[in-house]
Design an enzyme around this catalytic site. Sequence first.
Site, PDB file in Angstrom:
ATOM      1  N   GLU A 115      -5.694  17.284  10.409  1.00  0.00           N
ATOM      2  CA  GLU A 115      -6.324  17.651  11.677  1.00  0.00           C
ATOM      3  C   GLU A 115      -7.844  17.826  11.532  1.00  0.00           C
ATOM      4  O   GLU A 115      -8.605  17.278  12.335  1.00  0.00           O
ATOM      5  CB  GLU A 115      -5.694  18.936  12.227  1.00  0.00           C
ATOM      6  CG  GLU A 115      -4.180  18.860  12.411  1.00  0.00           C
ATOM      7  CD  GLU A 115      -3.762  18.047  13.613  1.00  0.00           C
ATOM      8  OE1 GLU A 115      -4.656  17.648  14.389  1.00  0.00           O
ATOM      9  OE2 GLU A 115      -2.561  17.804  13.781  1.00  0.00           O
ATOM     10  N   SER A 127       0.807  -1.229   0.000  1.00  0.00           N
ATOM     11  CA  SER A 127       0.000   0.000   0.000  1.00  0.00           C
ATOM     12  C   SER A 127       0.837   1.274   0.000  1.00  0.00           C
ATOM     13  O   SER A 127       0.367   2.326  -0.427  1.00  0.00           O
ATOM     14  CB  SER A 127      -0.931   0.012   1.219  1.00  0.00           C
ATOM     15  OG  SER A 127      -0.188  -0.085   2.422  1.00  0.00           O
ATOM     16  N   HIS A 139       0.943   5.667   5.570  1.00  0.00           N
ATOM     17  CA  HIS A 139       0.626   5.999   4.185  1.00  0.00           C
ATOM     18  C   HIS A 139       0.827   7.490   3.921  1.00  0.00           C
ATOM     19  O   HIS A 139       0.853   8.302   4.844  1.00  0.00           O
ATOM     20  CB  HIS A 139      -0.802   5.570   3.856  1.00  0.00           C
ATOM     21  CG  HIS A 139      -1.023   4.106   4.075  1.00  0.00           C
ATOM     22  ND1 HIS A 139      -1.644   3.612   5.210  1.00  0.00           N
ATOM     23  CD2 HIS A 139      -0.662   3.037   3.334  1.00  0.00           C
ATOM     24  CE1 HIS A 139      -1.668   2.286   5.149  1.00  0.00           C
ATOM     25  NE2 HIS A 139      -1.071   1.915   4.025  1.00  0.00           N
TER      26      HIS A 139
END
Length: 268
Positions: free
Chosen positions: A211, A42, A220
């Site tokens: 955030e 990934s 990732h």
Amino acid sequence: MSLDRRTLLRAALGGTIASAYGMEPASAAGGHRRTVFVAGDSTAATYATADIPRAGWGQALPVFLRPEITVVNAALSGASSKSFADLGRLDLIRAAIRPGDVLLISFGHNDEKTEDPARYTEPWTTFQEYLRRYLDGARARHARPILVTPVERRRFRTDGTPYESHGEYPAAMRALAEATGTPLIDLTALSFALWSRLGPEATKDYFLWSEPQGLADNTHFQAHGAIEVARLVAAAGPQIPGRDRHALHDPAIPDDVLVWPPTRPAES
């Protein structure tokens, strides 16, 4: 980066991503185009529009290659060296790869999952044994394999010092590269050095942190991180054909050069 160069690069990236469907490399007038295949997990995968801003370094790799080079990014989310091969993904690459092509092989994140027998490999035995399948498969087709140690995660202690997270897997890959005479890109060391220089706060702009959305993914990448990790791979891989030295030395490559296809190619 000029608007014309950005437009041309986006067009080239779109064609590259399209070529990943079915793993069929593009053809050029007068013969086969040199192709870089990516077998990985990934952290390298190509993501779809629904996944924006998530991106993998294999998705960004064409940014640093000349347009005549095709990238077939077969990296599969959740894959280990074992599961990728067991699912038949390596066989698809072997059927498509041609003499003179390059195969980048980068696993480790999911090989570490001891609780999952479909993915787990032991660093000094089964991990190396599975990696040899990739090396042998590429060489049988007169293509060049390159081992790429797993990109390091974003890991910092409370005092702000970074620490490594991949155990013995990078060392096992380094040893295999030496034993088999295989070129190695030590992405573990390169990315660890980059995260160390940036520190805990600046690295949030590279990883999938947001955030407002409550995202705090330390594995990732968002577009900026994918681009900069792809830069590390290309810069450290002189055996990768068609490296674009202008792009490699351009510190201001914008995130919007990346292209996200409608669906994830490796999962289509």
